[in-house]
Design a protein around this motif. Structure first.
Motif, PDB file in Angstrom:
ATOM      1  N   TRP A  97      28.648   2.829 -11.051  1.00  0.00           N
ATOM      2  CA  TRP A  97      27.687   1.758 -10.773  1.00  0.00           C
ATOM      3  C   TRP A  97      28.206   0.404 -11.246  1.00  0.00           C
ATOM      4  N   LYS A 197      18.870  -4.473 -11.574  1.00  0.00           N
ATOM      5  CA  LYS A 197      19.962  -3.501 -11.532  1.00  0.00           C
ATOM      6  C   LYS A 197      20.831  -3.633 -12.782  1.00  0.00           C
ATOM      7  N   TYR A 254      16.260   6.415 -15.254  1.00  0.00           N
ATOM      8  CA  TYR A 254      16.825   6.352 -13.909  1.00  0.00           C
ATOM      9  C   TYR A 254      15.861   6.889 -12.859  1.00  0.00           C
ATOM     10  N   VAL A 259      16.661   4.494  -9.274  1.00  0.00           N
ATOM     11  CA  VAL A 259      18.044   4.072  -9.062  1.00  0.00           C
ATOM     12  C   VAL A 259      18.550   4.503  -7.694  1.00  0.00           C
ATOM     13  N   ARG A 262      17.940   1.439  -5.740  1.00  0.00           N
ATOM     14  CA  ARG A 262      18.557   0.206  -6.240  1.00  0.00           C
ATOM     15  C   ARG A 262      20.085   0.209  -6.163  1.00  0.00           C
ATOM     16  N   PHE A 263      20.712   1.368  -6.338  1.00  0.00           N
ATOM     17  CA  PHE A 263      22.171   1.400  -6.451  1.00  0.00           C
ATOM     18  C   PHE A 263      22.874   2.035  -5.256  1.00  0.00           C
TER      19      PHE A 263
END
Length: 301
Positions: A97, A197, A254, A259, A262-263
């Motif tokens: 990440w 993030k 997380y 996540v 978001r990632f």
């Protein structure tokens, strides 16, 4: 020894609580992965976190079995190996990440072949170091030769120090990427604000690094004979806080902060501008770096 001598009255109930927390955390991330898969949103990290929780379920189960049967050396070996190995999944996730953040802030630099190669080398070293520490840990249970035990301890100290450095790496990567001057806005990836993030990644990495640093620091201290009182840093509280509690916090952080939304990056993202370009054409999301890390680690085994 971190955690001292296990006690049935104390350690079994506490470990059982963590076992339940890992089961719930793993179920949440597996459910997120399966729901996303149904709608064509592929995010492998949710599956990886589930696998981490699965490894910790095995770890806590083995710990309970070891406490119940302290003379069973096979259980003790398996428990020691799983305690050392499981957390590496979170370290690698955070590292990948941080690479996505770097590529977003500085596309040309982040996507440069040399930088990508450095990350691949890190994954290979992680796999090799894991093999080394497992070998040293198992061997220490079966040898009484002082020379061999000294070598095994040195290998364990190297592995603990190396893994602590790996757990810390995402922090300087992200902070330097933020501080370095750039000519354009960050390339957008995933959903949500970019600063959110960053905070999620920094908090998760700090928790992982805190646990790794504490375990590494206590391992470097000269062992205390069992006939003497255990120092506070070897207490059961420290063991459960810096081994299991920090991990549980990351797992649930997380999940709560999603996540998976978001990632994620678009499938086929490769090179500067590919995050936003792929988003514009509406490609399904994938996990390029995750696949690369998997393949590279496999090659290093």
């Amino acid at each position: 020894m971190l955690g001292g001598i296990p006690s049935k009255k104390v350690d079994i109930p506490v470990t059982a609580v963590f076992l339940a927390l890992y089961i719930v955390g793993g179920a949440i991330h597996l459910a997120i992965f399966l729901l996303n898969k149904k709608r064509g949103h592929k995010f492998l990290f949710s599956l990886f976190i589930f696998i981490f929780c699965l490894a910790r379920i095995v770890t806590t189960s083995l710990r309970i079995a070891t406490i119940s049967k302290p003379t069973n050396i096979d259980l003790a070996i398996a428990a020691s190996v799983f305690v050392a190995a499981g957390i590496l999944i979170l370290f690698i996730i955070n590292l990948i990440w941080s690479q996505r953040v770097l590529r977003s802030l500085h596309p040309r630099f982040g996507w440069h072949t040399a930088i990508s190669t450095l990350f691949r080398v890190a994954y290979v070293l992680i796999a090799l170091t894991l093999a080394i520490v497992i070998t040293a840990t198992v061997q220490m249970f079966f040898t009484l030769r002082p020379r061999t035990r000294t070598i095994d301890r040195d290998l364990q100290l190297y592995a603990g120090t190396f893994f602590t450095i790996i757990s810390f790496l995402p922090i300087p990567i992200v902070l330097i990427a933020l501080a370095a001057p750039r000519k354009s806005k960050p390339e957008k990836f995933g959903k949500g604000r970019f600063r959110t993030k960053i905070w999620i990644l920094l908090i998760g990495t700090t928790l992982c690094c805190l646990g790794a640093a504490f375990r590494c620091g206590t391992s470097w201290i000269k062992p205390v004979p069992l006939v003497r009182p255990m120092p506070d840093y070897y207490s059961k509280a420290c063991f459960y806080i810096f081994v299991f509690t920090v991990e549980i916090l990351v797992v649930y952080l997380y999940a709560i902060m999603r996540v998976d939304l978001r990632f994620h990056i678009p499938d086929g993202a490769k090179g500067p501008g590919s995050y936003e370009a792929s988003l514009r054409v509406g490609s399904t999301s994938g996990d390029v770096e995750a696949k690369q890390a998997q393949e590279t680690a496999a090659e290093g085994k």
